[in-house]
Design an enzyme around this catalytic site. Structure first.
Site, PDB file in Angstrom:
ATOM      1  CE  LYS A 189       0.857  59.572  15.153  1.00 37.91           C
ATOM      2  NZ  LYS A 189       1.665  58.814  15.930  1.00 37.91           N
ATOM      3  CD  GLU A 262      -0.595  44.009   8.430  1.00 37.87           C
ATOM      4  OE1 GLU A 262       0.446  43.506   9.354  1.00 37.87           O
ATOM      5  OE2 GLU A 262       0.111  43.833   7.385  1.00 37.87           O
ATOM      6  CB  CYS A 296       1.275  41.703  12.471  1.00 34.70           C
ATOM      7  SG  CYS A 296       1.877  42.170  10.818  1.00 34.70           S
ATOM      8  CD  GLU A 394      -0.576  40.871  17.904  1.00 31.42           C
ATOM      9  OE1 GLU A 394      -0.073  40.540  16.597  1.00 31.42           O
ATOM     10  OE2 GLU A 394      -1.395  41.847  17.944  1.00 31.42           O
TER      11      GLU A 394
END
Length: 526
Positions: A189, A262, A296, A394
């Protein structure tokens, strides 16, 4: 979208609307309207993709499950050869893939190259090393010489992969490669913002020899497709935000299937007093501003021993101000675009709040609509309030804060003052000391004298996070074993390990006790 209304941006690429429509046609789903996919380069619609629902996911998983039964029986060396050919095709078609990657993400071409080259590297690693990882492994038996044990492995079955928009090429397939080698089928996906690069890669896998149905792609909205996928597969690999990752893990747990996640990071970079400041500044620029900071692994917090703080800032700011911004389909610009308006708003709000709380902007800090609708300048902040969002959350954009610290201990304490633990870096002339500092940082990967590439490109070593940065690992043997079910086969040469007929229980217990003592000593000697 009609072919005659293709946006002008297509004229700068090797792509056509017909090509995108062909890729969208690979998805076995019919939905009126579909989801529009827009390029961040101009904010034009480039094509539409099917908006899959639960029934579409169910059908895709069933096709994958049926194909997996045959794929598992293909010899592992033949499966490995398919992955080798796939890596060759990615290298051969890299310029076309880069066009598509830039069109969907707006990233600079030079940053796109890192992503493209990661795929053949990962393919080669698992094609060469993977078969030995799947071989039977002998283990110690219960009673030396009298029994033995071996571990065999089977594929888990159908693996669901939910890939993000920031690295849609490599993260669409580098999790799939070891799953496929292990004999699993995959239902992928991709993010609805970046579906076409995943579809192009699926096409290349089939061209390399992957049988039909072994890799299925479903497109659609995350809240619809994601839960439907997790409820039907045997394992799920997710890359994305921590908030969504918690939801994925909870649903996987209810279904009693394994998962790897992750998730986000607020990655620290430590610059020690003996570091090469020019090298550290280059590393900070590469780490913080690659893919416009939508990485990331990017450092968002830099801690510098105060005796070198001003010198580092001079070098870092000077290097940052020399960066060029642009959205051309060529290798010139250093920094490209953010993905969309929501990401731009997040970056702008983080910086604005930081400035209101007393932070100083040493470079950047501006939206650049003259370059592109979602472009934002590489930004360096100092004097950041430790409680502000830009310090704690973040940002996922080209924004980094720099803070002086008294000594190494203070730097380590500051680096670990976060619920995240994905990636970190240490900069020092003394590499052994750098390794010692790295051992004290609570992150899944720590690089010494490199921002992230040395760790990410070490495909033989596991990569992943701790704390709020996730569960499980990709890369290395660990990245393959997550897709396997181990089976122990134990053999006794004596028959049942129980008291033989006519032997009193007390005597048998003495025999077992003696064997246990012998085994303990043997294990110590070995």
């Amino acid at each position: 979208m009609s072919r005659s209304s293709a946006p002008p941006i297509f004229g700068e690429t090797r792509l056509t609307t017909r090509r995108l429509e062909s890729l969208a046609g690979r998805i076995d789903a019919e939905r009126e309207g579909g989801i529009e996919v827009r390029t961040p380069i101009t904010d034009d619609e480039i094509c539409r993709i099917p908006d899959c629902d639960e029934a579409d996911v169910d059908a895709a998983v069933e096709r994958a499950r049926e194909a997996q039964a045959s794929w598992e029986r293909v010899p592992v060396d033949a499966r490995a050869e398919t992955l080798r050919r796939f890596g060759d095709l990615v290298l051969e078609r890299r310029e076309q893939l880069l066009d598509l990657l830039q069109l969907e993400t707006g990233k600079s071409r030079r940053h796109g190259v890192e992503e493209v080259l990661d795929v053949p590297l990962t393919s080669s690693y698992y094609a060469e090393r993977g078969p030995s990882m799947l071989a039977d492994e002998r283990r110690g038996g219960a009673i030396p010489l009298a029994t033995d044990a071996r571990v065999t492995v089977d594929p888990v079955g159908v693996v669901g992969i939910i890939a993000p928009w920031n690295y849609p090429l490599t993260l669409a397939v580098t999790d799939a490669i070891p799953a496929l080698l292990a004999g699993n089928a995959v239902v992928l996906k991709p993010d609805e913002k970046t579906p076409f690069i995943a579809l192009a890669l699926a096409e290349l896998l089939e061209e390399a020899g992957l049988p039909e149905g072994v890799l299925e792609v479903v497109t659609g909205e995350g809240p619809t497709v994601g839960p439907a996928l997790i409820d039907r597969v045997d394992y799920v690999a997710f890359t994305g935000s921590t908030e969504t990752g918690r939801t994925v893990a909870e649903r996987a747990g209810r279904n009693l299937i394994g998962c790897s996640l992750e998730l986000g990071g607020k990655n620290p970079m430590i610059v020690l007093a003996d570091a090469d400041l020019e090298a550290a500044a280059r590393g900070a620029v590469q780490g913080a501003f690659t893919n416009a900071g939508q990485l990331c692994l990017a450092p968002e917090r830099i801690y510098v021993e105060e005796s070198r703080y001003e010198d580092f800032l001079d070098a870092f700011v000077g290097t940052t101000r020399r960066l060029s911004m642009g959205l051309e389909f060529e290798y010139g610009p250093d920094v490209g675009s953010l993905i969309d308006g929501a990401q731009l708003e997040r970056v702008e709000s983080h910086v604005a709040e930081a400035v209101e709380s007393g932070a100083s902007v040493l470079s950047g800090g501006r939206h650049r609509p003259d370059v592109g609708p979602y472009c934002y300048e590489p930004t360096i902040l100092t004097d950041v309030d430790p409680g502000s969002r830009v310090a704690c959350e973040e940002t996922f954009g080209p924004v980094v804060s720099v803070t002086p610290v008294a000594d190494i201990e203070s730097a380590i304490e500051a680096a670990n003052d976060s619920p995240y633990g994905l990636n970190a870096s240490v900069w020092t002339a003394d590499r052994e000391r750098g390794v010692q500092v790295a051992r004290e940082i609570d992150c899944g990967t720590v690089c010494v004298n490199d921002a992230y590439t040395a760790g990410w490109a070490a495909v033989d070593a596991p990569m992943g996070g701790v704390g709020d940065s996730g569960l499980g690992r990709r890369h290395g043997p660990e990245g393959l074993r997550r897709y396997l079910e181990p089976r122990t086969i134990a053999v006794s040469r004596l028959g049942p390990l129980d008291a033989p007929p006519g032997v009193p229980a007390s005597a048998f217990v003495r025999i077992l006790s003696g064997l246990t003592q012998f085994r303990r000593r043997l294990m110590r000697w070995l």
